[in-house]
Write an enzyme that holds these catalytic residues in place. Sequence first.
Site, short mmCIF file in Angstrom:
data_model
loop_
_atom_site.label_atom_id
_atom_site.label_comp_id
_atom_site.label_asym_id
_atom_site.label_seq_id
_atom_site.Cartn_x
_atom_site.Cartn_y
_atom_site.Cartn_z
N ASP A 29 0.84 -1.20 0.00
CA ASP A 29 0.00 0.00 0.00
C ASP A 29 0.87 1.25 0.00
O ASP A 29 1.98 1.24 0.53
CB ASP A 29 -0.90 -0.03 1.25
N ASN A 77 -10.64 -3.14 -6.16
CA ASN A 77 -9.88 -2.13 -6.91
C ASN A 77 -10.52 -1.73 -8.24
O ASN A 77 -10.14 -0.73 -8.84
CB ASN A 77 -8.43 -2.58 -7.14
C1 FPP Z 1 -2.05 0.11 -3.29
O1 FPP Z 1 -1.53 1.42 -3.21
C2 FPP Z 1 -1.46 -0.56 -4.43
C3 FPP Z 1 -2.16 -1.19 -5.41
C4 FPP Z 1 -3.62 -1.25 -5.44
C5 FPP Z 1 -1.48 -1.80 -6.55
C6 FPP Z 1 -0.29 -2.63 -6.21
C7 FPP Z 1 0.51 -2.78 -7.43
C8 FPP Z 1 1.87 -2.71 -7.47
C9 FPP Z 1 2.75 -2.57 -6.31
C10 FPP Z 1 2.59 -2.73 -8.72
C11 FPP Z 1 2.42 -3.89 -9.60
C12 FPP Z 1 2.69 -5.21 -9.06
C13 FPP Z 1 3.20 -6.18 -9.81
C14 FPP Z 1 3.20 -7.57 -9.35
C15 FPP Z 1 3.79 -5.91 -11.11
P1 FPP Z 1 -2.55 2.62 -3.36
O2 FPP Z 1 -2.62 3.00 -4.80
O3 FPP Z 1 -3.85 2.27 -2.74
O4 FPP Z 1 -1.83 3.73 -2.54
P2 FPP Z 1 -2.53 4.91 -1.73
O5 FPP Z 1 -3.20 4.26 -0.55
O6 FPP Z 1 -1.37 5.76 -1.35
O7 FPP Z 1 -3.49 5.59 -2.64
#
Ligand code: FPP
Length: 252
Positions: A29, A77
């Site tokens: 996250d 998501n």
């Molecule tokens: C949450 O951070 C992250 C995600 C929903 C996506 C996770 C994806 C990756 C780390 C990259 C791709 C992975 C692979 C395996 C290639 P957020 O966007 O909710 O962060 P925030 O809470 O700061 O908004």
Amino acid sequence: MFEPTSNRSETGAQPEAGSGPRHVAIIMDGNGRWAQSRGRPRLFGHHAGAKRVREIVEACPDLGVEYLTIFAFSTENWKRTQTEVAGLMSLFRRYITSQARDLKDNGVRVRFIGDRVKLEKSLVRMMDDLEALTEDNTRVNLTVAINYGGRDEVARATKRLAQDVAAGRLDPESIDEETLPKYLDTCLLPDPDLVIRTSGEARISNFLLWQSAYAEYEFIETLWPDFSPDVFGEVVAGYAGRDRRFGGARNA
Ligand code: FPP
């Protein structure tokens, strides 16, 4: 037909107190906040986060971590903007294309969990191909959760279990807590010993609900794109100091 799903070793023993986690699961996250704090779009953060994945996978063998499971895209998501969802799907494609050879050559066995039905067929094909390409690898087991939700997984598992009962393949009287895990997406994995969530949020967000019943949790402030192998090492070292009792009493 199914391999054991519990944390216990082949001898039936629980993990030794003070030893490192065999299976670490991570809720990655903070990508969005990391990007926004730099005045960049959220996808910039996801790209930085994807780079971290590779480093963290590589750090596993030295830390004694045999299984790493990462939450890349949840069943919730899809509520994000179309731009972000499409960007993440394209990032998964790019990641698979660019990393496949390297993962294969570095002994990483890749599996995917989650409901594939809603994913684009071309992406599902790439996921299947990467699983097949790396199926003989044993150095690290990387499981990537895409369109994954713990409740959705239990519901899908229950449906298949009910179908087996209806078809006479499963006796309802024989159902116990070893039965359902055989139907979960994670049926070939041990339960996680340690679940880490980055970015300071203390929630589990529908991740590995059944499997984490006895896991230790670490909620750390670091945003995922800043989660370096050194930080990973510190969290894993902290786990070794915990006293896991699995519901039993502390040893005198
Ligand atoms: C949450 O951070 C992250 C995600 C929903 C996506 C996770 C994806 C990756 C780390 C990259 C791709 C992975 C692979 C395996 C290639 P957020 O966007 O909710 O962060 P925030 O809470 O700061 O908004």
